[in-house]
Enzyme design. Sequence first.
Site, PDB file in Angstrom:
ATOM      1  N   HIS A  92      82.749  28.773  76.334  1.00 42.11           N
ATOM      2  CA  HIS A  92      82.249  30.089  76.745  1.00 42.11           C
ATOM      3  C   HIS A  92      80.771  29.910  77.133  1.00 42.11           C
ATOM      4  O   HIS A  92      79.873  30.420  76.472  1.00 42.11           O
ATOM      5  CB  HIS A  92      82.442  31.097  75.606  1.00 42.11           C
TER       6      HIS A  92
ATOM      7  N   ASN B 203      89.666  39.648  81.212  1.00 45.87           N
ATOM      8  CA  ASN B 203      88.527  40.451  80.774  1.00 45.87           C
ATOM      9  C   ASN B 203      88.302  41.540  81.806  1.00 45.87           C
ATOM     10  O   ASN B 203      88.173  41.244  83.000  1.00 45.87           O
ATOM     11  CB  ASN B 203      87.258  39.594  80.662  1.00 45.87           C
TER      12      ASN B 203
END
Length: 451
Positions: free
Chosen positions: A122, A292
Amino acid sequence: MTDVAQFPPGFLWGAATSAYQIEGSPLADGAGPSNWHLFSHRDGTISDASNGDIACDHYRRFGEDIGLMRQLGLQAYRFSLSWSRIFPAGTGKINQKGLDFYRRLLNALLDAGIQPYPTLFHWDLPAALDERGGWTNSDCAHWLADYAQTVFGALGGLAENWTTLNEPWVIADAGFLDGIHAPGHRSLQETPLVAHNLLRAHALAVQAFRAESNGRIGIVVNIEPKYAASDQRGDQTAAERAHAYMNRQYLDPLFLGGYPDELAEVFGDYWPRHNEADMRLLRTPFDFLGVNYYTRSVNRADGNNLPVRASPVAQPGAEYTEMGWEVFPRGLKETLLWIKRRYGDIPLYVTENGAAFKDPPLTAQGRLHDARRVEYYRTHLNACREAIGSGVNLKGYFAWSLFDNFEWSYGYSKRFGLIHVDFDTQKRIFKDSAYFFSEAILSNGASIDSD
Ligand code: FCB
C-alpha cells in the site's frame, strides 16, 4: 431482478487501514526507511508539515486497537504490510523482527476472531529501491514478487485472503505524474511504465502465492465513474479518456488482455509497446477484486489529451467532502454493475469506502456526532445492497477507515476515521459513525435504514 431487502447471510463487514498511515515507529526493530518516510520528511510535501513518525502509534498499540475492533464487532480487518520492515533494503537480507511484528498482529487478529485481509503493498516502497529506479525499473516487479514469496512462506497460513497492491492508479498518477505522492516525480514518460510494472508485480505475486498457499488472492483498484459535463462530443470524449486512464487501464489488461486504445492518445509518443509475454502474464487469474470507491468525476473537454483530474466540474447542489470529492452513492452501485458487465462475475469486495468531513468537537459527554459521515455510510451501504439485489456478487464491505490517520499529502488534516484519534494523547473515541457501523454489522445491514 429486483433489489433485495437484506444483505445475504455471510456478508463480510470490515474496516481498512494501511501501514504507513497508522503504524508509526517507521525505523523500529531494524526496519529500513520507506520512500514515504523520506518524502514526508522533505519540506513542502505534506500540507500540515507532518509525517508518519508516530501516526496512530499502532505499531506499539496494536493489541489495544484489536480490542477496539472487537468492541466494534468487526468481522474482518484490512491492513497492509510495510515492505521495508521485512526487507530494510527492499531486497536481500530479511529482517526477522519485521516479519515477527506481522506474525504477532495476524495471530492477535485470529485470537480475536477477526479475519485478516493483508495487503502486500500500500504505497510505501523501501527507499533503497527508489534509488534503483523504483517502479520505473522493470525489475521492481521481481523485487515485489520476492518479497511476496517471503511473506507468503512465513505468514501465508495466517490469513486466507490476501491482496497484492492497493490502487496502482494512484501510485502511478500521484507519484509519477502529479508528483504529490512519493517519489514526487512529474513525468508523462514514466507514468505508463510504472502502471505496467505495477500490474506485472501483481501478476508475479499471484504466481508466488499459488506456489505457497491454498488461500485466495486479489488486487485492489480504485474506480471512479466518469461522467461527461454535457452531451457534446468533446465532453463525452474527455470522459471516455478519463475512464480509460483511471479505470480501464488497470482492469482491461487483467481481465481482457489488452490496454484501452485511448491510452495511446493520452500518452502520445510515450505510450510503450508492450510485449506479448507481458500481456499474457497480466492475465494470470486471481480470485477476487477489491474496489475502492469514494466519488465520481464530471469531465469537460479542455483541449488537453491528459484527463483532467484536479478540477472536476462542480455540480450545483451536490455535497462535497473535505477532500473536495462529490458525495455520489449511485456511482458505487453503477461501478459494481459495470465491473460485472465488463469483466464478468469475479467475487467483489468494497475494500474502501468512506469520507473525510470536518468533525464537530466532542460533546461534554465525550461523544462525537459525525452525522454527515453516518449519512455517507448509510447511502453507500444502500448502494451496495441495491447492487447485490441486481445480481452483483459482492462478498463484503470495508469502511475506510478504522481510525483517523495520516492522509498522505494532507497529513492529519483530513479525518476519515470511524474512530477519532487525538494525536496529542493517542486517545481513541468511537464516533457516531462507529456506533452506526457496529449496529450494521450486528444486524447484517438491516439497521441501516432506521434512524
Ligand atoms: C485511498 C487510499 C487510502 C486513503 C483513502 C482516503 O486512495 O487507498 O490509503 O488515503 O484513499
